[in-house]
Design a protein around this motif. Sequence first.
Motif, short mmCIF file in Angstrom:
data_model
loop_
_atom_site.label_atom_id
_atom_site.label_comp_id
_atom_site.label_asym_id
_atom_site.label_seq_id
_atom_site.Cartn_x
_atom_site.Cartn_y
_atom_site.Cartn_z
N THR A 155 0.76 -1.50 0.20
CA THR A 155 0.68 -0.14 0.04
C THR A 155 0.81 1.13 -0.33
O THR A 155 1.30 1.69 0.77
CB THR A 155 -0.91 0.19 1.81
OG1 THR A 155 -1.87 -1.18 1.05
CG2 THR A 155 -1.59 1.15 1.09
N ILE A 203 1.22 5.16 0.50
CA ILE A 203 0.39 5.97 0.74
C ILE A 203 1.39 7.34 0.57
O ILE A 203 2.88 7.58 1.14
CB ILE A 203 0.24 6.20 2.12
CG1 ILE A 203 -0.09 4.48 2.59
CG2 ILE A 203 -0.36 7.46 3.60
CD1 ILE A 203 -0.12 4.06 4.00
N ASN A 236 0.94 10.83 1.48
CA ASN A 236 0.82 11.49 2.89
C ASN A 236 1.54 12.98 2.79
O ASN A 236 2.61 13.69 3.57
CB ASN A 236 1.87 10.60 3.70
CG ASN A 236 1.50 10.90 4.95
OD1 ASN A 236 0.96 11.22 5.04
ND2 ASN A 236 2.91 10.61 5.39
N ASP A 285 -4.09 12.69 -0.41
CA ASP A 285 -4.67 11.94 0.12
C ASP A 285 -4.37 10.34 -0.54
O ASP A 285 -4.98 9.06 -0.23
CB ASP A 285 -5.96 11.81 0.58
CG ASP A 285 -7.09 12.18 0.01
OD1 ASP A 285 -6.76 12.09 -1.57
OD2 ASP A 285 -8.11 12.13 -0.05
N LYS A 297 -3.76 7.03 -2.07
CA LYS A 297 -2.93 5.68 -1.09
C LYS A 297 -3.67 4.83 -2.58
O LYS A 297 -4.44 4.49 -3.01
CB LYS A 297 -4.36 5.86 -0.11
CG LYS A 297 -3.78 4.50 1.24
CD LYS A 297 -4.67 4.15 2.32
CE LYS A 297 -4.07 4.14 3.62
NZ LYS A 297 -4.86 3.80 4.68
#
Length: 77
Positions: free
Chosen positions: A54, A56, A58, A63, A65
């Motif tokens: 996954t 991410i 960040n 957002d 992901k």
Amino acid sequence: MSLSRIKEAVANKKMICQKCNRPVQKFEKYAETIDAVRDGFNIQEIESHATRVTLICNNDGCDWKERTEYWDNYIVD
Ligand SMILES: [Zn+2]
């Protein structure tokens, strides 16, 4: 092997977010895949070397992901 490639790409800011195009900050490993494929009545286990992660992003205001085993496509050289 592939996990260290992911780590390296994230550390070197070469794993790129597909939404904001900035380097992905984090990743979570969730599985080494061993795919079971149904072949008639038999189930064959096919070992693949894919590592699913996954990613991410960040980064501020993003957002993004993504859970993927095609993370290789997101690495720029
Ligand atoms: Zn992003």
